[in-house]
Design an enzyme around this catalytic site. Structure first.
Site, short mmCIF file in Angstrom:
data_model
loop_
_atom_site.label_atom_id
_atom_site.label_comp_id
_atom_site.label_asym_id
_atom_site.label_seq_id
_atom_site.Cartn_x
_atom_site.Cartn_y
_atom_site.Cartn_z
N LYS A 17 -0.05 -9.13 -6.38
CA LYS A 17 0.35 -10.02 -5.44
C LYS A 17 -0.83 -10.13 -4.23
O LYS A 17 -1.05 -10.96 -3.56
CB LYS A 17 1.57 -9.46 -4.50
CG LYS A 17 2.81 -9.61 -5.47
CD LYS A 17 4.08 -8.97 -4.43
CE LYS A 17 5.30 -8.90 -5.20
NZ LYS A 17 5.81 -10.52 -5.51
N SER A 18 -2.10 -9.28 -4.92
CA SER A 18 -3.12 -9.38 -3.99
C SER A 18 -3.57 -10.60 -3.52
O SER A 18 -4.13 -11.19 -2.26
CB SER A 18 -4.13 -8.33 -4.42
OG SER A 18 -3.85 -7.01 -4.23
N LYS A 68 -8.64 2.91 -11.40
CA LYS A 68 -8.78 3.34 -10.02
C LYS A 68 -9.57 4.79 -10.06
O LYS A 68 -10.44 5.22 -9.18
CB LYS A 68 -7.57 3.81 -9.37
CG LYS A 68 -6.82 2.66 -8.89
CD LYS A 68 -5.53 3.06 -8.13
CE LYS A 68 -4.86 1.79 -7.41
NZ LYS A 68 -3.64 2.13 -6.78
N ASP A 105 -5.29 2.87 0.40
CA ASP A 105 -3.79 2.90 0.29
C ASP A 105 -3.44 4.00 1.35
O ASP A 105 -2.26 3.88 1.69
CB ASP A 105 -3.48 3.67 -1.16
CG ASP A 105 -3.32 2.72 -2.22
OD1 ASP A 105 -3.13 1.37 -1.84
OD2 ASP A 105 -3.39 2.98 -3.29
N GLY A 127 7.31 12.51 -5.96
CA GLY A 127 6.05 11.82 -6.70
C GLY A 127 5.01 12.66 -6.75
O GLY A 127 4.73 13.42 -5.43
N GLY A 129 1.76 11.23 -8.65
CA GLY A 129 1.12 10.42 -9.07
C GLY A 129 0.00 10.19 -8.30
O GLY A 129 -0.52 10.51 -7.19
N TYR A 215 7.97 -1.50 -4.20
CA TYR A 215 8.18 -2.94 -3.63
C TYR A 215 8.58 -3.98 -4.49
O TYR A 215 8.72 -5.00 -4.18
CB TYR A 215 6.68 -3.51 -2.92
CG TYR A 215 5.57 -3.74 -3.77
CD1 TYR A 215 5.50 -4.78 -4.72
CD2 TYR A 215 4.65 -2.68 -3.89
CE1 TYR A 215 4.36 -4.84 -5.47
CE2 TYR A 215 3.62 -2.77 -4.70
CZ TYR A 215 3.39 -3.83 -5.50
OH TYR A 215 2.35 -3.99 -6.37
N GLY A 236 8.24 -1.12 0.86
CA GLY A 236 6.77 -0.96 0.26
C GLY A 236 5.99 -2.00 0.50
O GLY A 236 4.55 -2.00 0.48
#
Ligand code: NAP
Length: 270
Positions: A17-18, A68, A105, A127, A129, A215, A236
C-alpha cells in the site's frame, strides 16, 4: 526531464500500500515526483542497490519482506539499527548523497500512543517476529513497566526481552494476560489467511488500550473484542501511515501534509 522518485522493494510486492500513501501525499503537496513498486528478488538485491546508488533521481526506498535484514549489508548504518532493531525498512540518501538505512516502524508504531501515560505500567505484546522487534525497541525507550511477551515460541520472546533490556516475562500464547495498560498484537495472528488471535481480555483494566498492528483486515477480531468491552483501540493503519510519514520526509525533504488522515484512511480501505 526525469522526475525524482522513491520506491518500495520486496518479493512479492504487488500488495504493497506504500505507493498509494506516498503518491497521495505527493499529489496533495503538488510535488512533481513519483513513488513506484519494484519487484526485487533476494538474488537481485545487490544489483538493485548498486543501480540505484548512482541514479541521481532516486531518493530512496522502503524495504519489505524478504529484504529487511539483507539490505543492511549494502548501506551505512549511522543510527546503529543493526545492533538495535536488527532490520531496516527504509533506505535514503544522506546530505553527502551516500545511502543509509534506518527503521521507521518503531517511530510509526509509537506515534499514535505517544500521548498515553505508560510510565511504569505493565504492557503485553503478542509476537516475537520482525514487527515485534520494532515494537519492543520503541517500548524500551518509553519507560514502561514489566513487559509480557506472548509468543508461539516463548524462547524467542525471552531473547527479545533480553535484547531490548526490558523487564518482564515470556509466555506461550495461551497464558492469561497481565493487567496491562497496553496490549499490542505484533504477530501475524488475526491477519487475513492466518488463524485468529483468541485472548481473554478480562484482566485488562478499563483504561487499557488495545493496539493491533495487523491492517488486513483493519478491524481484526481482537479489536472487535476490545471495542465490545468498551476498551480504546488503535488499528494497524495508524502505524502503516506513521512509518510512511517518517520515510516520506527522508525521501522528499518535507513532512506529509496535515489534515488528510481520514481521506487517506478511506483510500487505503477501499
Ligand atoms: P514475522 O517476522 O514473520 O513474525 C510473525 C509472528 O507471528 C511471530 O511471532 C510468529 O510466531 C507469529 N505467528 C505466525 N504464524 C503463527 C501461527 N500460525 N500461530 C502462532 N503464531 C504465529 O512477521 P512480522 O513482519 O513481524 O509481521 C507480523 C504482522 O505485523 C503481520 O500481520 C504484518 O502485516 C504486520 N505489520 C504491520 C505493520 C504496520 O505498519 N501496521 C508493519 C509491520 C508488520 P513465532 O515467533 O513462533 O514464529
Amino acid at each position: 526531464m526525469s522526475l525524482p522518485y522513491a520506491e518500495v522493494i520486496g518479493d512479492p510486492i504487488s500488495h504493497s500500500k506504500s505507493p498509494l500513501i506516498h503518491k497521495f501525499w505527493l499529489d496533495r503537496l503538488g510535488i512533481a515526483a513519483d513513488y513506484r513498486r519494484a519487484h526485487v528478488k533476494a538474488e537481485g538485491l545487490a544489483a538493485y542497490i548498486e543501480s540505484r546508488r548512482s541514479d541521481p533521481d532516486w531518493r530512496g526506498c522502503n524495504v519489505t519482506i524478504p529484504h529487511k535484514i539483507a539490505v543492511m549489508d549494502h548501506v551505512a548504518d549511522p543510527g546503529g539499527v543493526r545492533a538495535s532493531i536488527g532490520a531496516m525498512n527504509t533506505i535514503a540518501r544522506g546530505e553527502d548523497g551516500a545511502l543509509f538505512g534506518t527503521n521507521t516502524d518503531a517511530g510509526g508504531f509509537f506515534a499514535p500512543i505517544a500521548g498515553l501515560d505508560l510510565e511504569g505500567r505493565p504492557v503485553a505484546v503478542v509476537g516475537a517476529g520482525g514487527a515485534a522487534r520494532a515494537v519492543l525497541f520503541a517500548l524500551s525507550k518509553a519507560n514502561v513497566g514489566p513487559v509480557t511477551v506472548l509468543n508461539r515460541s516463548p524462547l524467542k520472546a525471552m531473547g527479545l526481552l533480553a535484547t531490548f533490556g526490558l523487564e518482564g516475562s515470556a509466555k506461550p500464547l495461551d497464558a492469561p494476560l497481565p493487567e496491562a495498560a497496553l496490549l499490542v498484537n505484533a504477530s501475524a495472528l488475526g491477519m487475513t489467511g492466518q488463524p485468529p488471535l483468541d485472548l481473554d481480555l478480562s484482566p485488562l483494566p478499563e483504561d487499557a488500550v488495545v493496539y493491533d498492528i495487523v491492517y488486513s483486515p483493519l478491524e481484526t477480531g481482537l479489536l472487535k473484542a476490545a471495542a465490545a468491552r468498551g476498551i480504546e483501540t488503535v488499528d494497524g493503519l495508524e502505524m502503516l501511515i506513521g512509518q510512511a510519514a517518517i520515510a516520506f520526509s527522508l525521501f522528499f525533504g518535507v513532512a506529509p501534509p496535515e489534515g488528510y488522515e481520514d481521506e487517506l484512511k478511506a483510500l487505503l480501505t477501499r
